[in-house]
Write a protein that holds these residues in place. Structure first.
Motif, PDB file in Angstrom:
ATOM      1  N   ALA A 196       0.782  -1.152  -0.152  1.00 15.85           N
ATOM      2  CA  ALA A 196       0.204   0.029  -0.090  1.00 15.85           C
ATOM      3  C   ALA A 196       0.930   1.100   0.024  1.00 15.85           C
ATOM      4  O   ALA A 196       2.078   1.316   0.242  1.00 15.85           O
ATOM      5  N   VAL A 197       0.434   2.436  -0.335  1.00 14.75           N
ATOM      6  CA  VAL A 197       1.152   3.566  -0.485  1.00 14.75           C
ATOM      7  C   VAL A 197       1.574   3.878   0.982  1.00 14.75           C
ATOM      8  O   VAL A 197       0.587   3.708   1.905  1.00 14.75           O
ATOM      9  N   PRO A 198       2.745   4.111   1.354  1.00  7.49           N
ATOM     10  CA  PRO A 198       3.138   4.176   2.630  1.00  7.49           C
ATOM     11  C   PRO A 198       2.455   5.328   3.538  1.00  7.49           C
ATOM     12  O   PRO A 198       2.264   6.621   2.773  1.00  7.49           O
ATOM     13  N   GLY A 199       1.728   5.178   4.590  1.00  6.52           N
ATOM     14  CA  GLY A 199       1.106   6.048   5.282  1.00  6.52           C
ATOM     15  C   GLY A 199      -0.371   5.576   5.289  1.00  6.52           C
ATOM     16  O   GLY A 199      -1.415   6.415   5.877  1.00  6.52           O
ATOM     17  N   THR A 200      -0.829   4.614   4.308  1.00  5.65           N
ATOM     18  CA  THR A 200      -2.166   4.473   4.450  1.00  5.65           C
ATOM     19  C   THR A 200      -2.715   3.832   5.640  1.00  5.65           C
ATOM     20  O   THR A 200      -1.887   2.760   6.457  1.00  5.65           O
ATOM     21  N   GLN A 201      -3.677   3.914   6.164  1.00  5.84           N
ATOM     22  CA  GLN A 201      -4.241   3.644   7.291  1.00  5.84           C
ATOM     23  C   GLN A 201      -4.957   2.406   7.445  1.00  5.84           C
ATOM     24  O   GLN A 201      -4.688   1.625   8.254  1.00  5.84           O
ATOM     25  N   HIS A 202      -5.820   2.279   6.471  1.00  4.52           N
ATOM     26  CA  HIS A 202      -6.660   1.217   6.417  1.00  4.52           C
ATOM     27  C   HIS A 202      -6.264   0.130   5.113  1.00  4.52           C
ATOM     28  O   HIS A 202      -6.309   0.540   3.941  1.00  4.52           O
ATOM     29  N   THR A 203      -5.846  -0.891   5.172  1.00  2.58           N
ATOM     30  CA  THR A 203      -5.219  -1.649   4.300  1.00  2.58           C
ATOM     31  C   THR A 203      -5.879  -3.163   3.873  1.00  2.58           C
ATOM     32  O   THR A 203      -5.296  -4.327   3.555  1.00  2.58           O
ATOM     33  N   PHE A 204      -7.141  -3.245   4.462  1.00  2.00           N
ATOM     34  CA  PHE A 204      -7.973  -4.451   4.499  1.00  2.00           C
ATOM     35  C   PHE A 204      -8.167  -4.826   2.932  1.00  2.00           C
ATOM     36  O   PHE A 204      -7.802  -6.176   2.482  1.00  2.00           O
ATOM     37  N   GLY A 205      -8.204  -3.734   2.007  1.00  2.00           N
ATOM     38  CA  GLY A 205      -8.395  -4.132   0.565  1.00  2.00           C
ATOM     39  C   GLY A 205      -7.243  -5.160   0.085  1.00  2.00           C
ATOM     40  O   GLY A 205      -7.339  -6.166  -0.733  1.00  2.00           O
ATOM     41  N   HIS A 223       3.342  -6.391   1.944  1.00  2.00           N
ATOM     42  CA  HIS A 223       3.784  -5.266   2.923  1.00  2.00           C
ATOM     43  C   HIS A 223       2.881  -4.014   3.126  1.00  2.00           C
ATOM     44  O   HIS A 223       3.191  -3.113   2.333  1.00  2.00           O
ATOM     45  N   PRO A 224       1.757  -4.474   3.705  1.00  2.00           N
ATOM     46  CA  PRO A 224       0.981  -3.199   3.787  1.00  2.00           C
ATOM     47  C   PRO A 224       1.611  -1.697   4.575  1.00  2.00           C
ATOM     48  O   PRO A 224       1.015  -0.735   4.412  1.00  2.00           O
ATOM     49  N   GLN A 225       2.472  -2.045   5.279  1.00  2.00           N
ATOM     50  CA  GLN A 225       2.840  -0.799   5.867  1.00  2.00           C
ATOM     51  C   GLN A 225       4.540  -0.605   5.745  1.00  2.00           C
ATOM     52  O   GLN A 225       5.092   0.384   6.370  1.00  2.00           O
ATOM     53  N   ALA A 226       5.069  -0.964   4.714  1.00  2.00           N
ATOM     54  CA  ALA A 226       6.218  -0.645   4.314  1.00  2.00           C
ATOM     55  C   ALA A 226       6.480   0.759   3.905  1.00  2.00           C
ATOM     56  O   ALA A 226       5.561   1.238   3.146  1.00  2.00           O
TER      57      ALA A 226
END
Length: 318
Positions: A196-205, A223-226
């Motif tokens: 996900a784009v760095p800084g995205t809060q919700h990454t369920f998708g 890597h949802p929070q990389a």
């Protein structure tokens, strides 16, 4: 008299004897010299069916003749008229179709009920016929979008949406273990990096997309929070065939363009296929062109199809 009638029947062609038999059973008119007794009628039927004639016996009374006629002719014909239709003609069982009511119920359970309520609800829908793809796309992903709408309309708070998404994630994790992904597939042996784009809060998708890729035979590194630095370093160090990026906001397009460009330059695979998706895919049809990506996917199944199409023909088996 009975012998005469039988001999007379034997001289007639089978077609005529059949016509007489049917006319008698249906009550059709016939001449007096061609009238048949019940015994003669049954004898004619045995001749048509090549059945042996019974030994001579005393002539049956009217009641016995009527009983024999009912058993030999009337009951079999009634059974043919009222027999059940073949199995092929029976209507198929109804197919489960998720509705907005299912999505709303699942979202409400995820936010307000206990942690296990959403899991049990999804299991009940699976028992009703919900398929794996319906659970992922039409229930879980749709419920996550519904929570986002409720947040934008100030119906749910940020903490409530966060709790709801966490519980949907638990449903996804629980459901994924019921049907492990295949070990082989069109893309067996191919690797993709999902982020996900760095800084995205919700990454369920992104978790939904990861599940689809795994079930498509891909080896997935998610890597949802990389950070951008971490993503670039991994792509430069390891060989990936696809890099997928989930975008939830249009305010960071310039940052995404720069990040994708740098990732391509340092990639160990010079033919790295870059794909974008996420919530912004529904709002920007030209999202791929804006970000400098190779393709855009509006949902998880489309993302897997595009990734498979990007593989060399020798891998796809074309």
């Amino acid at each position: 008299m009975a012998g005469w009638t039988t001999n007379r029947q034997a001289k007639r062609p089978p077609q005529r004897r059949r016509a007489e038999l049917d006319a008698t059973l249906t009550g059709s008119e016939r001449s007096a010299d061609e009238s048949l007794t019940l015994d003669a009628l049954l004898a004619a039927r045995r001749e048509l069916n090549d059945e042996p004639q019974p030994l001579s016996r005393p002539r049956a009374g009217p009641q016995e003749q009527l009983t024999r006629l009912v058993e030999a002719e009337i009951i079999p014909r009634l059974m043919l008229l009222h027999r059940p239709p073949p199995l092929a003609a029976c209507p198929a069982a109804p197919v489960f179709a998720p509705t907005q009511a299912h999505v709303t119920t699942l979202s409400t359970l995820a936010v307000h009920d206990d942690a296990q309520a959403a899991v049990l609800y999804v299991h009940s829908l699976v028992e009703l016929g919900a398929t794996h793809e319906q659970v992922l796309l039409d229930l879980l992903a749709a419920s996550a979008r519904h929570l986002g709408v409720m947040w934008e309309e100030d119906f749910y708070s940020f903490s409530e949406v966060t709790i709801g998404l966490w519980r949907l994630q638990r449903v996804l994790h629980d459901f994924a273990h019921l049907e492990p992904p295949p070990l082989t597939g069109v893309a067996a042996g191919r690797r993709c990096l999902l982020a996900a784009v760095p800084g995205t809060q919700h990454t369920f998708g992104l978790a939904i997309v990861t599940e689809f890729f795994m079930r498509g035979g891909w080896e997935v590194d998610s890597h949802p929070q990389a950070s951008w630095e971490a993503l670039r370093a991994q792509v430069a160090r390891e060989h990936f065939d696809v890099f997928g990026l989930s975008i939830s906001s249009g305010e960071c397009i310039a940052e995404i363009v720069s990040g994708i460009l740098d990732t391509r330059r340092t990639a160990a695979n010079p033919r790295l296929f870059v794909m974008v998706g996420g919530p912004m895919a529904a709002l920007m049809p030209d999202l791929a062109q804006r970000c400098g990506a190779d393709a855009m996917a509006s949902d998880a199944s489309t993302a897997v199809a595009l990734a498979n199409a990007s593989l060399p023909s020798r891998v796809r088996g074309v």
